[in-house]
Each structure stands twice: as structure tokens, then as C-alpha cells.
Design a protein around this motif. Structure first.
Motif, mmCIF file in Angstrom:
data_model
loop_
_atom_site.group_PDB
_atom_site.id
_atom_site.type_symbol
_atom_site.label_atom_id
_atom_site.label_comp_id
_atom_site.label_asym_id
_atom_site.label_seq_id
_atom_site.Cartn_x
_atom_site.Cartn_y
_atom_site.Cartn_z
ATOM 1 N N GLY A 36 82.494 102.172 103.974
ATOM 2 C CA GLY A 36 82.415 100.751 103.666
ATOM 3 C C GLY A 36 81.641 99.986 104.719
ATOM 4 N N ALA A 37 81.803 100.387 105.985
ATOM 5 C CA ALA A 37 81.076 99.727 107.072
ATOM 6 C C ALA A 37 79.574 99.963 106.939
ATOM 7 N N GLU A 38 79.179 101.177 106.577
ATOM 8 C CA GLU A 38 77.747 101.469 106.382
ATOM 9 C C GLU A 38 77.187 100.647 105.233
ATOM 10 N N ASP A 39 77.957 100.556 104.154
ATOM 11 C CA ASP A 39 77.530 99.738 103.016
ATOM 12 C C ASP A 39 77.386 98.274 103.417
ATOM 13 N N ALA A 40 78.320 97.773 104.251
ATOM 14 C CA ALA A 40 78.263 96.384 104.704
ATOM 15 C C ALA A 40 77.027 96.147 105.565
ATOM 16 N N LEU A 41 76.716 97.082 106.461
ATOM 17 C CA LEU A 41 75.527 96.964 107.297
ATOM 18 C C LEU A 41 74.273 96.918 106.433
ATOM 19 N N ILE A 42 74.153 97.854 105.528
ATOM 20 C CA ILE A 42 72.968 97.941 104.668
ATOM 21 C C ILE A 42 72.818 96.671 103.836
ATOM 22 N N ALA A 43 73.910 96.192 103.254
ATOM 23 C CA ALA A 43 73.849 94.980 102.435
ATOM 24 C C ALA A 43 73.403 93.778 103.259
ATOM 25 N N ARG A 44 73.934 93.646 104.460
ATOM 26 C CA ARG A 44 73.576 92.508 105.321
ATOM 27 C C ARG A 44 72.111 92.571 105.734
ATOM 28 N N VAL A 45 71.654 93.758 106.118
ATOM 29 C CA VAL A 45 70.258 93.918 106.528
ATOM 30 C C VAL A 45 69.320 93.656 105.350
ATOM 31 N N LEU A 46 69.639 94.207 104.196
ATOM 32 C CA LEU A 46 68.774 94.005 103.028
ATOM 33 C C LEU A 46 68.709 92.540 102.622
ATOM 34 N N SER A 47 69.825 91.812 102.790
ATOM 35 C CA SER A 47 69.834 90.397 102.407
ATOM 36 C C SER A 47 68.913 89.557 103.297
ATOM 37 N N CYS A 48 68.567 90.078 104.460
ATOM 38 C CA CYS A 48 67.710 89.356 105.410
ATOM 39 C C CYS A 48 66.343 90.009 105.583
ATOM 40 N N SER A 49 66.032 90.984 104.745
ATOM 41 C CA SER A 49 64.770 91.719 104.842
ATOM 42 C C SER A 49 63.837 91.359 103.694
ATOM 43 N N ASP A 50 62.560 91.609 103.886
ATOM 44 C CA ASP A 50 61.595 91.443 102.807
ATOM 45 C C ASP A 50 61.638 92.627 101.852
ATOM 46 N N SER A 51 61.850 93.823 102.393
ATOM 47 C CA SER A 51 61.922 95.036 101.577
ATOM 48 C C SER A 51 63.271 95.086 100.866
ATOM 49 N N ARG A 52 63.300 95.722 99.729
ATOM 50 C CA ARG A 52 64.535 95.818 98.953
ATOM 51 C C ARG A 52 65.228 97.170 99.110
ATOM 52 N N GLY A 53 64.584 98.131 99.735
ATOM 53 C CA GLY A 53 65.188 99.443 99.951
ATOM 54 C C GLY A 53 65.473 99.659 101.425
ATOM 55 N N TRP A 54 66.578 100.341 101.726
ATOM 56 C CA TRP A 54 66.993 100.558 103.104
ATOM 57 C C TRP A 54 65.924 101.277 103.926
ATOM 58 N N ASP A 55 65.323 102.339 103.384
ATOM 59 C CA ASP A 55 64.344 103.122 104.149
ATOM 60 C C ASP A 55 63.167 102.278 104.604
ATOM 61 N N GLN A 56 62.772 101.295 103.818
ATOM 62 C CA GLN A 56 61.682 100.417 104.213
ATOM 63 C C GLN A 56 62.199 99.265 105.090
ATOM 64 N N ALA A 57 63.313 98.690 104.711
ATOM 65 C CA ALA A 57 63.837 97.509 105.404
ATOM 66 C C ALA A 57 64.187 97.796 106.855
ATOM 67 N N ARG A 58 64.748 98.944 107.144
ATOM 68 C CA ARG A 58 65.173 99.219 108.518
ATOM 69 C C ARG A 58 64.001 99.256 109.496
ATOM 70 N N HIS A 59 62.793 99.464 108.989
ATOM 71 C CA HIS A 59 61.604 99.476 109.846
ATOM 72 C C HIS A 59 61.078 98.068 110.136
ATOM 73 N N GLU A 60 61.628 97.062 109.480
ATOM 74 C CA GLU A 60 61.219 95.681 109.731
ATOM 75 C C GLU A 60 61.879 95.107 110.983
ATOM 76 N N TRP A 61 62.876 95.790 111.523
ATOM 77 C CA TRP A 61 63.713 95.237 112.579
ATOM 78 C C TRP A 61 63.455 95.901 113.925
ATOM 79 N N GLN A 62 63.570 95.092 114.981
ATOM 80 C CA GLN A 62 63.459 95.614 116.342
ATOM 81 C C GLN A 62 64.497 94.924 117.221
ATOM 82 N N VAL A 63 64.968 95.640 118.214
ATOM 83 C CA VAL A 63 65.933 95.089 119.165
ATOM 84 C C VAL A 63 65.214 94.106 120.086
ATOM 85 N N ILE A 64 65.779 92.916 120.199
ATOM 86 C CA ILE A 64 65.188 91.942 121.115
ATOM 87 C C ILE A 64 66.138 91.594 122.265
#
Length: 79
Positions: free
Chosen positions: A5-33
Motif C-alpha cells: 500500500g505504501a508503494e502504491d501511495a508513493l506512485i500515486a502521489r508522484v504520478l499526480s505531480c508528474s507530466d508522464s502518466r506511467g511510473w517508469d517515465q515519471a520517476r525520471h522527471e525527479w531529482q533530489v534537491i
């Protein structure tokens, strides 16, 4: 292997703030600042994991979105 459930929550939150709609693409939009050592393991990740001491802020280089706090376990899901 099924996700938690935690993984699903992470993915849903990231996708809601990403331009890409798929996890494999969306996770590459992010960087640690930013990473913060709070000294106390009392915080909660955006995925719902509790007991965080190290808090990461991630930034989406495509749309400027930021997510905080991301824990040290979840941060490994990003490249």
C-alpha cells in the motif's frame, strides 16, 4: 511480486505531480534537491512510511513541482 500500500501511495502521489502518466517515465522527471537529517526518527514519508529521520525533497525538472518528505527507502525508487 505485488506492491505494498505504501508503494502504491508513493506512485500515486508522484504520478499526480508528474507530466508522464506511467511510473517508469515519471520517476525520471525527479531529482533530489535537498536532504535533511532531523536527528529524530519521527516523520512520515509521502508514501505513509513512519519513523523517518532523513527527509529528501525532490524536484520535477519538467514542471517545477516539489515533493517532501520522501524517506530514504523510497528515494531509491528514483534514478
Amino acid at each position: 511480486m505485488s506492491r505494498t500500500g505504501a508503494e502504491d501511495a508513493l506512485i500515486a502521489r508522484v504520478l499526480s505531480c508528474s507530466d508522464s502518466r506511467g511510473w517508469d517515465q515519471a520517476r525520471h522527471e525527479w531529482q533530489v534537491i535537498r536532504v535533511e537529517d532531523t536527528g529524530e526518527p519521527v516523520h512520515t514519508c509521502i508514501c505513509t512510511h513512519t519513523g523517518l529521520r532523513y527527509l529528501f525533497t525532490i524536484h520535477n525538472h519538467r514542471n517545477g513541482a516539489q515533493l517532501y518528505p520522501v524517506g530514504s527507502v523510497c528515494i531509491h525508487r528514483f534514478d
